[in-house]
Scaffold this motif. Sequence first.
Motif, PDB file in Angstrom:
ATOM      1  N   PHE A  24     -20.106  25.688 -16.736  1.00 22.80           N
ATOM      2  CA  PHE A  24     -21.145  25.781 -15.713  1.00 22.80           C
ATOM      3  C   PHE A  24     -20.723  24.937 -14.508  1.00 22.80           C
ATOM      4  O   PHE A  24     -20.341  23.774 -14.674  1.00 22.80           O
ATOM      5  CB  PHE A  24     -22.456  25.259 -16.330  1.00 22.80           C
ATOM      6  CG  PHE A  24     -23.590  25.032 -15.374  1.00 22.80           C
ATOM      7  CD1 PHE A  24     -23.865  25.918 -14.338  1.00 22.80           C
ATOM      8  CD2 PHE A  24     -24.425  23.925 -15.541  1.00 22.80           C
ATOM      9  CE1 PHE A  24     -24.942  25.694 -13.478  1.00 22.80           C
ATOM     10  CE2 PHE A  24     -25.496  23.704 -14.689  1.00 22.80           C
ATOM     11  CZ  PHE A  24     -25.746  24.586 -13.654  1.00 22.80           C
ATOM     12  N   GLU A  26     -22.062  23.946 -10.605  1.00 21.00           N
ATOM     13  CA  GLU A  26     -23.174  24.048  -9.651  1.00 21.00           C
ATOM     14  C   GLU A  26     -22.777  23.391  -8.330  1.00 21.00           C
ATOM     15  O   GLU A  26     -21.965  22.460  -8.303  1.00 21.00           O
ATOM     16  CB  GLU A  26     -24.391  23.330 -10.255  1.00 21.00           C
ATOM     17  CG  GLU A  26     -25.615  23.344  -9.360  1.00 21.00           C
ATOM     18  CD  GLU A  26     -26.907  22.974 -10.100  1.00 21.00           C
ATOM     19  OE1 GLU A  26     -26.832  22.486 -11.246  1.00 21.00           O
ATOM     20  OE2 GLU A  26     -27.979  23.187  -9.512  1.00 21.00           O
ATOM     21  N   CYS A  72     -30.621  24.460 -10.514  1.00 22.85           N
ATOM     22  CA  CYS A  72     -31.675  24.462  -9.488  1.00 22.85           C
ATOM     23  C   CYS A  72     -31.125  24.897  -8.134  1.00 22.85           C
ATOM     24  O   CYS A  72     -31.860  25.464  -7.320  1.00 22.85           O
ATOM     25  CB  CYS A  72     -32.306  23.078  -9.388  1.00 22.85           C
ATOM     26  SG  CYS A  72     -33.223  22.626 -10.875  1.00 22.85           S
ATOM     27  N   TRP A  97     -31.214  19.681  -4.192  1.00 27.25           N
ATOM     28  CA  TRP A  97     -30.161  18.648  -4.247  1.00 27.25           C
ATOM     29  C   TRP A  97     -29.907  17.946  -2.919  1.00 27.25           C
ATOM     30  O   TRP A  97     -29.031  17.104  -2.824  1.00 27.25           O
ATOM     31  CB  TRP A  97     -28.865  19.224  -4.816  1.00 27.25           C
ATOM     32  CG  TRP A  97     -29.069  19.740  -6.198  1.00 27.25           C
ATOM     33  CD1 TRP A  97     -28.924  21.022  -6.616  1.00 27.25           C
ATOM     34  CD2 TRP A  97     -29.497  18.990  -7.352  1.00 27.25           C
ATOM     35  NE1 TRP A  97     -29.234  21.131  -7.941  1.00 27.25           N
ATOM     36  CE2 TRP A  97     -29.585  19.900  -8.429  1.00 27.25           C
ATOM     37  CE3 TRP A  97     -29.812  17.648  -7.592  1.00 27.25           C
ATOM     38  CZ2 TRP A  97     -29.971  19.522  -9.714  1.00 27.25           C
ATOM     39  CZ3 TRP A  97     -30.207  17.266  -8.864  1.00 27.25           C
ATOM     40  CH2 TRP A  97     -30.278  18.197  -9.909  1.00 27.25           C
ATOM     41  N   ASN A 178     -33.430  30.665 -13.028  1.00 26.22           N
ATOM     42  CA  ASN A 178     -33.031  29.445 -13.717  1.00 26.22           C
ATOM     43  C   ASN A 178     -34.248  28.534 -13.819  1.00 26.22           C
ATOM     44  O   ASN A 178     -34.950  28.331 -12.818  1.00 26.22           O
ATOM     45  CB  ASN A 178     -31.936  28.721 -12.916  1.00 26.22           C
ATOM     46  CG  ASN A 178     -31.744  27.292 -13.399  1.00 26.22           C
ATOM     47  OD1 ASN A 178     -31.221  27.071 -14.488  1.00 26.22           O
ATOM     48  ND2 ASN A 178     -32.216  26.323 -12.614  1.00 26.22           N
ATOM     49  N   GLU A 179     -34.494  28.010 -14.992  1.00 25.21           N
ATOM     50  CA  GLU A 179     -35.612  27.070 -15.218  1.00 25.21           C
ATOM     51  C   GLU A 179     -36.830  27.495 -14.387  1.00 25.21           C
ATOM     52  O   GLU A 179     -37.323  26.741 -13.543  1.00 25.21           O
ATOM     53  CB  GLU A 179     -35.171  25.629 -14.940  1.00 25.21           C
ATOM     54  CG  GLU A 179     -34.067  25.209 -15.890  1.00 25.21           C
ATOM     55  CD  GLU A 179     -33.772  23.715 -15.947  1.00 25.21           C
ATOM     56  OE1 GLU A 179     -34.302  22.960 -15.123  1.00 25.21           O
ATOM     57  OE2 GLU A 179     -33.000  23.313 -16.846  1.00 25.21           O
ATOM     58  N   HIS A 262     -31.993  25.363 -22.368  1.00 23.42           N
ATOM     59  CA  HIS A 262     -31.205  24.218 -21.889  1.00 23.42           C
ATOM     60  C   HIS A 262     -31.555  22.978 -22.706  1.00 23.42           C
ATOM     61  O   HIS A 262     -32.711  22.804 -23.085  1.00 23.42           O
ATOM     62  CB  HIS A 262     -31.549  23.911 -20.418  1.00 23.42           C
ATOM     63  CG  HIS A 262     -31.198  25.014 -19.476  1.00 23.42           C
ATOM     64  ND1 HIS A 262     -31.585  25.030 -18.159  1.00 23.42           N
ATOM     65  CD2 HIS A 262     -30.476  26.149 -19.658  1.00 23.42           C
ATOM     66  CE1 HIS A 262     -31.116  26.132 -17.569  1.00 23.42           C
ATOM     67  NE2 HIS A 262     -30.453  26.826 -18.464  1.00 23.42           N
ATOM     68  N   TYR A 264     -30.529  18.695 -22.659  1.00 25.00           N
ATOM     69  CA  TYR A 264     -29.769  17.479 -22.303  1.00 25.00           C
ATOM     70  C   TYR A 264     -30.252  16.337 -23.193  1.00 25.00           C
ATOM     71  O   TYR A 264     -31.379  16.368 -23.676  1.00 25.00           O
ATOM     72  CB  TYR A 264     -30.022  17.105 -20.833  1.00 25.00           C
ATOM     73  CG  TYR A 264     -29.428  18.086 -19.842  1.00 25.00           C
ATOM     74  CD1 TYR A 264     -28.068  18.054 -19.539  1.00 25.00           C
ATOM     75  CD2 TYR A 264     -30.227  19.030 -19.206  1.00 25.00           C
ATOM     76  CE1 TYR A 264     -27.520  18.953 -18.628  1.00 25.00           C
ATOM     77  CE2 TYR A 264     -29.677  19.935 -18.289  1.00 25.00           C
ATOM     78  CZ  TYR A 264     -28.328  19.884 -18.009  1.00 25.00           C
ATOM     79  OH  TYR A 264     -27.777  20.773 -17.108  1.00 25.00           O
ATOM     80  N   GLU A 314     -27.059  25.430 -20.390  1.00 25.66           N
ATOM     81  CA  GLU A 314     -26.884  24.065 -19.884  1.00 25.66           C
ATOM     82  C   GLU A 314     -27.069  23.160 -21.083  1.00 25.66           C
ATOM     83  O   GLU A 314     -28.111  23.198 -21.741  1.00 25.66           O
ATOM     84  CB  GLU A 314     -27.917  23.722 -18.807  1.00 25.66           C
ATOM     85  CG  GLU A 314     -27.679  24.429 -17.501  1.00 25.66           C
ATOM     86  CD  GLU A 314     -28.634  23.984 -16.386  1.00 25.66           C
ATOM     87  OE1 GLU A 314     -29.072  22.807 -16.380  1.00 25.66           O
ATOM     88  OE2 GLU A 314     -28.956  24.828 -15.548  1.00 25.66           O
ATOM     89  N   TRP A 318     -26.729  13.544 -20.513  1.00 21.92           N
ATOM     90  CA  TRP A 318     -27.168  13.242 -19.142  1.00 21.92           C
ATOM     91  C   TRP A 318     -27.668  11.805 -19.193  1.00 21.92           C
ATOM     92  O   TRP A 318     -28.804  11.545 -19.578  1.00 21.92           O
ATOM     93  CB  TRP A 318     -28.272  14.207 -18.719  1.00 21.92           C
ATOM     94  CG  TRP A 318     -28.712  14.077 -17.294  1.00 21.92           C
ATOM     95  CD1 TRP A 318     -28.714  12.945 -16.520  1.00 21.92           C
ATOM     96  CD2 TRP A 318     -29.242  15.117 -16.465  1.00 21.92           C
ATOM     97  NE1 TRP A 318     -29.203  13.218 -15.270  1.00 21.92           N
ATOM     98  CE2 TRP A 318     -29.542  14.551 -15.215  1.00 21.92           C
ATOM     99  CE3 TRP A 318     -29.507  16.469 -16.665  1.00 21.92           C
ATOM    100  CZ2 TRP A 318     -30.098  15.284 -14.158  1.00 21.92           C
ATOM    101  CZ3 TRP A 318     -30.058  17.205 -15.625  1.00 21.92           C
ATOM    102  CH2 TRP A 318     -30.342  16.614 -14.376  1.00 21.92           C
ATOM    103  N   LEU A 328     -25.136  13.152  -9.655  1.00 20.14           N
ATOM    104  CA  LEU A 328     -25.164  13.254 -11.126  1.00 20.14           C
ATOM    105  C   LEU A 328     -23.819  12.903 -11.749  1.00 20.14           C
ATOM    106  O   LEU A 328     -23.354  13.590 -12.665  1.00 20.14           O
ATOM    107  CB  LEU A 328     -25.617  14.652 -11.589  1.00 20.14           C
ATOM    108  CG  LEU A 328     -26.977  15.173 -11.152  1.00 20.14           C
ATOM    109  CD1 LEU A 328     -27.344  16.430 -11.946  1.00 20.14           C
ATOM    110  CD2 LEU A 328     -28.091  14.151 -11.317  1.00 20.14           C
ATOM    111  N   ALA A 360     -22.692  21.410 -19.334  1.00 21.68           N
ATOM    112  CA  ALA A 360     -22.947  20.995 -17.951  1.00 21.68           C
ATOM    113  C   ALA A 360     -22.265  19.643 -17.696  1.00 21.68           C
ATOM    114  O   ALA A 360     -22.583  18.697 -18.387  1.00 21.68           O
ATOM    115  CB  ALA A 360     -24.446  20.883 -17.719  1.00 21.68           C
TER     116      ALA A 360
HETATM  117  O1  AHR Z   1     -27.388  20.514 -14.406  1.00 27.01           O
HETATM  118  C1  AHR Z   1     -28.250  19.847 -13.545  1.00 27.01           C
HETATM  119  C2  AHR Z   1     -29.626  20.493 -13.447  1.00 27.01           C
HETATM  120  O2  AHR Z   1     -30.272  20.414 -14.681  1.00 27.01           O
HETATM  121  C3  AHR Z   1     -29.635  21.967 -13.139  1.00 27.01           C
HETATM  122  O3  AHR Z   1     -29.553  22.211 -11.778  1.00 27.01           O
HETATM  123  C4  AHR Z   1     -30.969  22.396 -13.660  1.00 27.01           C
HETATM  124  O4  AHR Z   1     -30.989  23.745 -14.052  1.00 27.01           O
HETATM  125  C5  AHR Z   1     -31.219  21.456 -14.815  1.00 27.01           C
HETATM  126  O5  AHR Z   1     -32.490  20.925 -14.791  1.00 27.01           O
END
Ligand code: AHR
Length: 511
Positions: A24, A26, A72, A97, A178-179, A262, A264, A314, A318, A328, A360
């Motif tokens: 992935f 972004e 996002c 972002w 997405n989300e 997703h 994390y 994802e 994190w 990030l 991710a």
């Molecule tokens: O990977 C970072 C962010 O985490 C992505 O943009 C979003 O889809 C998720 O909340």
Amino acid sequence: MQSEVRVSSQEPIDHISENIYGHFAEHLGRCIYGGLWVGDDDRVETEDGIRMDTVSLLRGLNMPVLRWPGGCFADDYHWEDGVGPREDRPRRRNLWWTQGRENVPEESNEFGTDEFLRLCQLLDTDPYIAVNVGSSTPQEALDWIEYCNYGGDTELADRRRENGQEEPYGVKYWGIGNENWGCGGRFAPDEYADEYRRFANYFNGFDKLMNEDSTEFIACGHLTDDWNKVFFDSLNGGMEFGPGSFLGMGSPFNLMDHFSVHRYYQAGGDTDFTDEQYYKIFARAQKVGGDIDRAAETISEYVPEGEIGIIVDEWGVWHPEARSDNGLEQENTVRDALTTAGVLDLIHARADVVSMANIAQLVNVLQCLVQTDEEAAWRTPTYHVFDLYENHVGQTALETSVDTEQREIEGEDHDVPMVSASASEGDGELFVTASNRRHDEAELLTVDVGSSAYSVSSATVLFEDNDIREYSTKENAESFEASDLAVTDDGDGTITFEAPPASVVGLTLTE
Ligand code: AHR
């Protein structure tokens, strides 16, 4: 301490989709800009603006699929901003972002659809594009697929040709949002069902127009079953299934090939964590297994098994250090890499339902595989786990049980097994991966593959000489490479070895 791994070649689970080893990328921090794309910057070798040191490291992973442009970011992205002559492309702020944050650059749109698809060509990987549902329209999404995939003589197909790509790109995977419960529109599940149906209807129409079934559509789910159930319940817009519903298209589930979740996880900091937190992160990473099981159960209430695959598009660690104001970024340690091995083992165990997974993220961001500075690129410990596990790709996952100590973790629902393992078989080869999570003691491991027809042809180990808090830098990156491991093969299908503290082992057996 001692543990036993038992592999049952009599109990095949399913074929391990190569897409489980997906990625992935972004438009976020230094993932695309700096990590993959440097444009005219000549401090590193480039091809069409793409940095080739990163590409050449990533080629070592044989990446099957790459999801882009977010996340996002995708939920506020308009693809036409990123095609055509670069000097004419508009500069934008991305809502998620670049929102009111210092030091976060605006989006130059230098890297757009053609650059992404060029990157995929260089990596020999399948593109997976996530379209904007929250602030866009089915028409914009339809135009995007036409630009990418149409071979005829339309304005959009011609525009692609003018931009340098004669043949259609043939993008197969399309994420519809997405989300969508969050940055992707803050939809209630029934509202997202309406949007999903509307977008998928047009994508599906395009597929039919092309007279081929070459595209696959992905819905983005939630981690809670309640949300997902309302979404699935609402997909048919209150109509009965069967012929006649949906203007003759039958069930709306025909418009969905995959359903994604997703996950994390974190416990303590990236390098600053206690012993308890060291183990806690495994308990949290293990939740991926429960997410898959629950999504599979929900889906099974609506469609026959195997019709809709589950994607974890994802996943990864994190840490609190990865904040939006630093793009990030976090340190990438041996602990993180060990969690990856455990998650991949869990995914193999559900090879029957998992159709794709995308850690991710690819470069510099979150649990990345490659890190860069202005002039160099290097592998992270997580890269090496992907590399070691690659032998599982395309094989059949086998039922694998581990008899090992289970460590209780305060505040977590599940205990953490001190050893995690998985196994697969194919073409006269059996491959076993096993990790010893104990960071202070070696584990005497016996692997029983239940057949004397196999004998060990190679055994390698990761992180034998690394500490759990060690993280990759340009200077030390080589220290995470795999080395050979001494094992005893009893000739009856039993292999014994000492797995060093906090290590990952890969055993190849041949007939
Ligand atoms: O990977 C970072 C962010 O985490 C992505 O943009 C979003 O889809 C998720 O909340």
